[in-house]
Enzyme design. Sequence first.
Site, PDB file in Angstrom:
ATOM      1  CE1 TYR A 181       9.089  10.502  -0.866  1.00  0.00           C
ATOM      2  CE2 TYR A 181       7.651  11.280  -2.560  1.00  0.00           C
ATOM      3  CZ  TYR A 181       8.064  11.515  -1.107  1.00  0.00           C
ATOM      4  OH  TYR A 181       7.090  11.792  -0.201  1.00  0.00           O
TER       5      TYR A 181
ATOM      6  CG  LEU B  95      -6.194   5.729   0.628  1.00  0.00           C
ATOM      7  CD1 LEU B  95      -5.790   5.061  -0.874  1.00  0.00           C
ATOM      8  CD2 LEU B  95      -7.577   5.991   0.726  1.00  0.00           C
TER       9      LEU B  95
ATOM     10  N   GLY C  88      -5.449   2.346   7.150  1.00  0.00           N
ATOM     11  CA  GLY C  88      -6.692   1.925   8.026  1.00  0.00           C
ATOM     12  C   GLY C  88      -7.676   1.275   7.084  1.00  0.00           C
TER      13      GLY C  88
END
Length: 293
Positions: free
Chosen positions: A53, A210, A212
């Site tokens: 990351y 989350l 959609g």
Amino acid sequence: MRTRRIGDVEVGAVGLGAMPLSIEGRPDAGRAVATVHAALDAGVTLIDTADSYHWHAGETGHNEELIARALAAYGGGTSSVLVATKGGRGRPGDGSWTVTGTPEHLKRACEGSLKRLGVDAIGLYQLHKPDPAVPWAESVGALRELLDEGKIRMAGLSNVDVRQIREAHGILGDRLVSVQNRYSPAIRDSDPEVELCRRLGIAFLPWSPLGGVSRSSLDGPSALNPARTALPAFHVIAAERGVSPQQVCLAWLLARSPIIVPIPGASRPETIRDSAAAADLMLGEDELARLST
């Protein structure tokens, strides 16, 4: 916050996906640390990170180092916080992702994560993604060796299917405690994996939970999901309840199975505070039926 279990560790029912704090479009260091502290203040005790990351080349471990600094600077206790990191993926700096699942790489990656997190043993170490060029049993075997050596306390998998979970469970037994797949209102193709995890007593950690459900009102454009499509029922119920659609979404996920611990991403304090509040939002049977169609 209500709690759930990952292995023998009790964690807040909603975790923090820390990736947005380090990749493209990341906030400045001050806001990133404030986001982690806001999560802790809200009762979050699971923080998900990975050595991959980061944004630019040469930044391996940027997110792990950020999490370590944020925890060290926090004014309250952090002994109950489970930091879950991952190894097996890389980012060359051009926006692409690589996969390397050889035992040698995973062991080196774990050593690097230990140093960056400043711990003697990693609470939860996850194989980030299966490497098609490496036999699955060899990659999972590296996790078993790390467990045996005491360098990691618990093992997890990410981006896996039912067959891979079964094979890994045969190798690791009860020391396999979590599976992290993409799962959301828009992406529900991991239902078989959720059910298998339920039967095996393995926690399921949805990433990008989350999907959609638009978050534009809280976070602005998202580097992870720039074109989310809003699902109307979540917004209608949110308006009826006087909460955000994101809270309804996370509460829906929590209601689907007692093994689910969603890890929504956040890049500002108000976002994770809103997400954390979903742990105490109880949806009725009629609402759940409307959301599951």
